[in-house]
Scaffold this motif. Structure first.
Motif, PDB file in Angstrom:
ATOM      1  N   SER A 195      -5.539  -1.902   4.453  1.00  0.00           N
ATOM      2  CA  SER A 195      -4.613  -1.081   3.651  1.00  0.00           C
ATOM      3  C   SER A 195      -3.441  -0.536   4.461  1.00  0.00           C
ATOM      4  CB  SER A 195      -5.370   0.085   2.985  1.00  0.00           C
ATOM      5  OG  SER A 195      -6.440  -0.397   2.235  1.00  0.00           O
ATOM      6  N   ASN A 219       5.350   8.496  -1.978  1.00  0.00           N
ATOM      7  CA  ASN A 219       4.966   9.228  -3.189  1.00  0.00           C
ATOM      8  C   ASN A 219       3.447   9.337  -3.334  1.00  0.00           C
ATOM      9  OD1 ASN A 219       5.070   9.379  -6.604  1.00  0.00           O
ATOM     10  ND2 ASN A 219       6.650  10.452  -5.422  1.00  0.00           N
ATOM     11  N   ILE A 220       2.739   8.445  -2.678  1.00  0.00           N
ATOM     12  CA  ILE A 220       1.274   8.490  -2.738  1.00  0.00           C
ATOM     13  C   ILE A 220       0.757   9.874  -2.338  1.00  0.00           C
ATOM     14  CG2 ILE A 220       1.047   7.525  -0.372  1.00  0.00           C
ATOM     15  CD1 ILE A 220      -1.385   6.770  -3.214  1.00  0.00           C
ATOM     16  N   PHE A 221       1.479  10.549  -1.429  1.00  0.00           N
ATOM     17  CA  PHE A 221       1.014  11.853  -0.941  1.00  0.00           C
ATOM     18  C   PHE A 221       1.212  12.968  -1.977  1.00  0.00           C
ATOM     19  CE2 PHE A 221       1.801   9.346   2.928  1.00  0.00           C
ATOM     20  CZ  PHE A 221       0.497   9.342   3.393  1.00  0.00           C
ATOM     21  N   SER A 266       0.567   3.141  -3.233  1.00  0.00           N
ATOM     22  CA  SER A 266       0.602   3.393  -4.677  1.00  0.00           C
ATOM     23  C   SER A 266       0.838   2.112  -5.487  1.00  0.00           C
ATOM     24  CB  SER A 266       1.550   4.543  -5.038  1.00  0.00           C
ATOM     25  OG  SER A 266       2.844   4.087  -5.214  1.00  0.00           O
ATOM     26  N   ILE A 275       0.502  -0.207   5.820  1.00  0.00           N
ATOM     27  CA  ILE A 275       1.833  -0.365   5.206  1.00  0.00           C
ATOM     28  C   ILE A 275       2.733  -1.195   6.121  1.00  0.00           C
ATOM     29  CG2 ILE A 275       1.751   1.782   3.888  1.00  0.00           C
ATOM     30  CD1 ILE A 275       3.620   2.998   6.076  1.00  0.00           C
ATOM     31  N   GLY A 321      10.403   8.416  -0.067  1.00  0.00           N
ATOM     32  CA  GLY A 321       9.245   8.848   0.731  1.00  0.00           C
ATOM     33  C   GLY A 321       7.951   8.272   0.184  1.00  0.00           C
ATOM     34  N   ASN A 360       0.865  -1.186   0.000  1.00  0.00           N
ATOM     35  CA  ASN A 360       0.000   0.000   0.000  1.00  0.00           C
ATOM     36  C   ASN A 360       0.897   1.230   0.000  1.00  0.00           C
ATOM     37  OD1 ASN A 360      -2.678  -1.141   0.199  1.00  0.00           O
ATOM     38  ND2 ASN A 360      -1.933  -2.008   2.114  1.00  0.00           N
ATOM     39  N   TYR A 383       9.458   0.235   7.015  1.00  0.00           N
ATOM     40  CA  TYR A 383       8.535   0.039   8.157  1.00  0.00           C
ATOM     41  C   TYR A 383       8.518  -1.433   8.590  1.00  0.00           C
ATOM     42  CZ  TYR A 383       4.269   1.172  10.834  1.00  0.00           C
ATOM     43  OH  TYR A 383       3.356   1.386  11.826  1.00  0.00           O
TER      44      TYR A 383
HETATM   45  C1  TPP Z   1       0.270   1.359   9.362  1.00  0.00           C
HETATM   46  C2  TPP Z   1       0.024   2.503   8.416  1.00  0.00           C
HETATM   47  N1  TPP Z   1       0.497   3.737   8.720  1.00  0.00           N
HETATM   48  C3  TPP Z   1       0.291   4.765   7.874  1.00  0.00           C
HETATM   49  C4  TPP Z   1      -0.384   4.591   6.696  1.00  0.00           C
HETATM   50  C5  TPP Z   1      -0.623   5.762   5.764  1.00  0.00           C
HETATM   51  N2  TPP Z   1       0.178   5.591   4.524  1.00  0.00           N
HETATM   52  C6  TPP Z   1      -0.358   5.111   3.394  1.00  0.00           C
HETATM   53  S1  TPP Z   1       0.701   5.001   2.140  1.00  0.00           S
HETATM   54  C7  TPP Z   1       1.943   5.660   3.075  1.00  0.00           C
HETATM   55  C8  TPP Z   1       3.312   5.880   2.477  1.00  0.00           C
HETATM   56  C9  TPP Z   1       3.824   4.728   1.705  1.00  0.00           C
HETATM   57  O1  TPP Z   1       5.011   5.079   1.118  1.00  0.00           O
HETATM   58  P1  TPP Z   1       5.873   4.079   0.258  1.00  0.00           P
HETATM   59  O2  TPP Z   1       5.851   2.746   0.885  1.00  0.00           O
HETATM   60  O3  TPP Z   1       7.204   4.667   0.014  1.00  0.00           O
HETATM   61  O4  TPP Z   1       5.054   3.940  -1.088  1.00  0.00           O
HETATM   62  P2  TPP Z   1       4.801   5.017  -2.268  1.00  0.00           P
HETATM   63  O5  TPP Z   1       3.693   5.871  -1.817  1.00  0.00           O
HETATM   64  O6  TPP Z   1       6.052   5.797  -2.484  1.00  0.00           O
HETATM   65  O7  TPP Z   1       4.439   4.168  -3.407  1.00  0.00           O
HETATM   66  C10 TPP Z   1       1.511   5.937   4.370  1.00  0.00           C
HETATM   67  C11 TPP Z   1       2.353   6.523   5.439  1.00  0.00           C
HETATM   68  C12 TPP Z   1      -0.883   3.280   6.425  1.00  0.00           C
HETATM   69  N3  TPP Z   1      -1.558   3.001   5.325  1.00  0.00           N
HETATM   70  N4  TPP Z   1      -0.650   2.272   7.290  1.00  0.00           N
END
Ligand code: TPP
Length: 558
Positions: A420, A476-478, A397, A422, A474, A395, A451
């Protein structure tokens, strides 16, 4: 046959019940309070045990095993905060309806709240995320033992019939904890519920009436484990009854006319088009869908009828228009419909199919223009897959990107979309890899990988595990979703970091590869996908800003 077990009779009863219920895999977390459980499970010849230190990771390993094997898996931990660390995996299992059995050791009641070590209030602590919670008795009177045995029997039987999701068995234990005895092997594994619930005939008749009255029928399928029988029945509905089907990549449905990339398709609709696409009858199967726009679209156009067909009786009204909840296996319903109903006029199917074909050709044109970015990583990866593999996506992206690409017939798709999170993608993929000889590839972001890096903290890391980390520094989804960039605090969402994936791999002795452009990725993928290579991490560096731009341009190109 005999085996050496803890001398605690309640533990012996529990272990035998687990065996007779069909549990074969047990994830053990270290601790002393749970020593009677560790000793008994490890010595019993009916179980394969794995030792995972981090309970959060252990919970997800067990979830990955259970989902891959379609059978219940136990995870055993000690008392105190160890227990709470199982919560994320239990919540995910609850929403995915996976049989995960959490067995937690506890102090006897008289020690709880008395400042004894490693003691918290554990009884029913997961109440909201399990279908059953039980506290076993600490005293071993005949009456208490019989009561515990009956309760376990009833609980396990219930789970054999319904896809019941997780359960929690809390086991208070008094010292001494390490004394053993010889036990006879008594239980014979029963066959675990095949979850083949038929749908009642009287419901069939009602459904046929509603089906006949509806000109435009749409099937939407969310997360679903690979099921060839269901896939054939769904394809028959498309080909012979002219029913359009929208299926998330991780629904594992595919075939001519099945639509996967619905997010982009729906973005191209005008409000006049919406009426054309609005179904009279919506049939949903499976778990959550990934596309946000399909939810928005269906909530807006509100089909007159909506049946949700699911093995469990949990009521889920995702589109705020549920008119019938059908409990049973969708395969039986579709098989019945294929036999009994007339084909619909093909105009409605063609509306969807043509729009989908247009999007597919735009996709192919778009690819020719894409610079090095996250999008390009997925394109390059999918182009290289020519052998069966299990693909897990993190999760949030990765789970979205895979929706843009045509369903690859060699791939079975999995992801943790129950909640969903991470926090367990790597551990879940590693657990699943233990249960299947096929190559198991996880595509994850850098944040999610770091994580859950304790997923690599396991001596028997499966050789068929591959983790492709897309490192865009970081989350990137944000940058992809509206909001964070305009908040004035993008870094607080995106969290760029200095952590090193390479060093994490080094710390856990995991083989590491890297790529920083398309040529390098093409060079690295054959080694990465080599089935003899052993557990491997491939870190692919991509530019954050460009990746976000490409993603947005892709959705707007129509
Ligand atoms: C346990 C948990 N904490 C926080 C989130 C919120 N969250 C969703 S995606 C994300 C960042 C994911 O980043 P990355 O793994 O680098 O993937 P990218 O977005 O770059 O593809 C976060 C913090 C979540 N989904 N689950």
């Amino acid at each position: 046959m005999e085996y050496t077990a803890s001398n605690k009779q309640i533990v012996q009863i529990l272990v035998e019940k687990c065996h007779s219920f069909g549990i074969k895999q047990v994830v053990l977390c270290p601790g002393s309070r749970n020593a009677p459980l560790i000793i008994s499970f490890a010595n019993h010849p009916g179980f394969t045990c794995y030792s995972i230190i981090d309970e959060r990771s252990a919970g997800y390993y067990a979830l990955g095993l259970a989902r891959q094997l379609h059978e219940p898996v136990a995870v055993v931990c000690t008392s105190g905060t160890a227990v709470l660390n199982l919560a994320p995996a239990l919540a995910e299992a609850y929403y995915q309806e996976i049989s995960l059995v959490a067995i937690t050791a506890d102090r006897p009641a008289e020690l709880i709240g008395q400042e004894d070590g490693q003691t918290i209030r554990q009884s029913r602590v997961f109440q909201k995320f399990v279908s059953h919670s039980i506290d076993l008795p600490v005293d071993e009177t005949e009456e208490l033992k019989a009561e515990a045995s009956n309760y376990l029997e009833r609980m396990f039987k219930w789970h054999m019939v319904f896809p019941g999701g997780p359960m929690h068995i809390n086991v208070p234990l008094r010292e001494p904890l390490y004394e053993t005895t010889t036990c006879a092997l008594v239980s014979i594994p029963k066959s675990v519920g095949d979850q083949q619930q038929k749908i009642e005939t009287k419901i069939h008749k009602q459904l046929i009436e509603e089906w006949s009255q509806s000109a435009k029928i749409l099937i939407v399928c969310g997360i679903y484990l690979p099921d060839e029988e269901l896939n054939q029945a769904v394809n028959q509905l498309v080909q012979q009854k002219n029913i359009p089907v929208i299926a998330s990549a991780n629904s594992n449905l595919s075939g001519k006319g099945i639509i996967h990339s619905v997010e982009k398709l729906l973005l191209s609709l005008t409000s006049d088009d919406e009426l054309l696409y609005r179904p009279d009858l919506l049939i949903t199967i499976g778990g959550p869908v990934v596309s946000k726009r399909i939810k928005e679209f269906l909530r807006k156009v509100k089909p007159a009828l909506h049946w949700d067909v699911d093995l469990s009786s949990r009521k889920v009204d995702t589109y705020n228009c549920l008119t019938k909840q059908v409990t049973g296996n969708p395969f039986f319903l579709f098989k019945y419909l294929n036999k009994k109903v007339e084909a619909k006029n093909e105009t409605y199917l063609q509306t969807w199919v043509k729009a989908n074909a247009k999007q597919q050709s735009l996709h192919d044109k778009f690819i020719m223009t894409v610079p090095w970015s996250d999008f390009m990583v997925y394109h390059t990866f999918f182009a290289k897959i020519a052998k069966p593999l299990n693909l897990h996506t993190g999760n949030s992206s990765p789970v979205r990107y895979i929706e843009f690409f045509r369903k690859n017939p060699f791939i079975n798709y999995y992801s943790n979309r129950g909640t969903s999170g991470i926090d367990g993608s790597s551990s879940t993929a590693a657990g699943a890899a233990l249960a299947d000889d096929k190559l198991t590839v996880l595509i994850t972001g850098d944040v999610a990988f770091i994580y859950d890096s304790n997923a690599l903290w396991f001596n028997q890391l499966p050789k068929n595990l591959r983790i492709l980390v897309i490192n865009n520094n970081g989350g990137n989804i944000f940058r992809l979703i509206p909001g964070p960039a305009n908040s004035g605090h993008l870094p607080l969402f995106e969290t760029p970091h200095h952590a090193s994936v390479k060093m994490i791999c080094k710390a856990f002795h995991v083989y590491y590869l890297k790529a920083s452009n398309e040529i390098e990725l093409n060079q690295m993928l054959p080694s990465f996908l080599d089935t003899n290579a052993g557990a491997t991490v491939l870190e692919v560096f991509t530019p954050a800003e460009v990746s976000a731009e490409v993603y947005k341009n892709y959705l707007q190109a129509h």
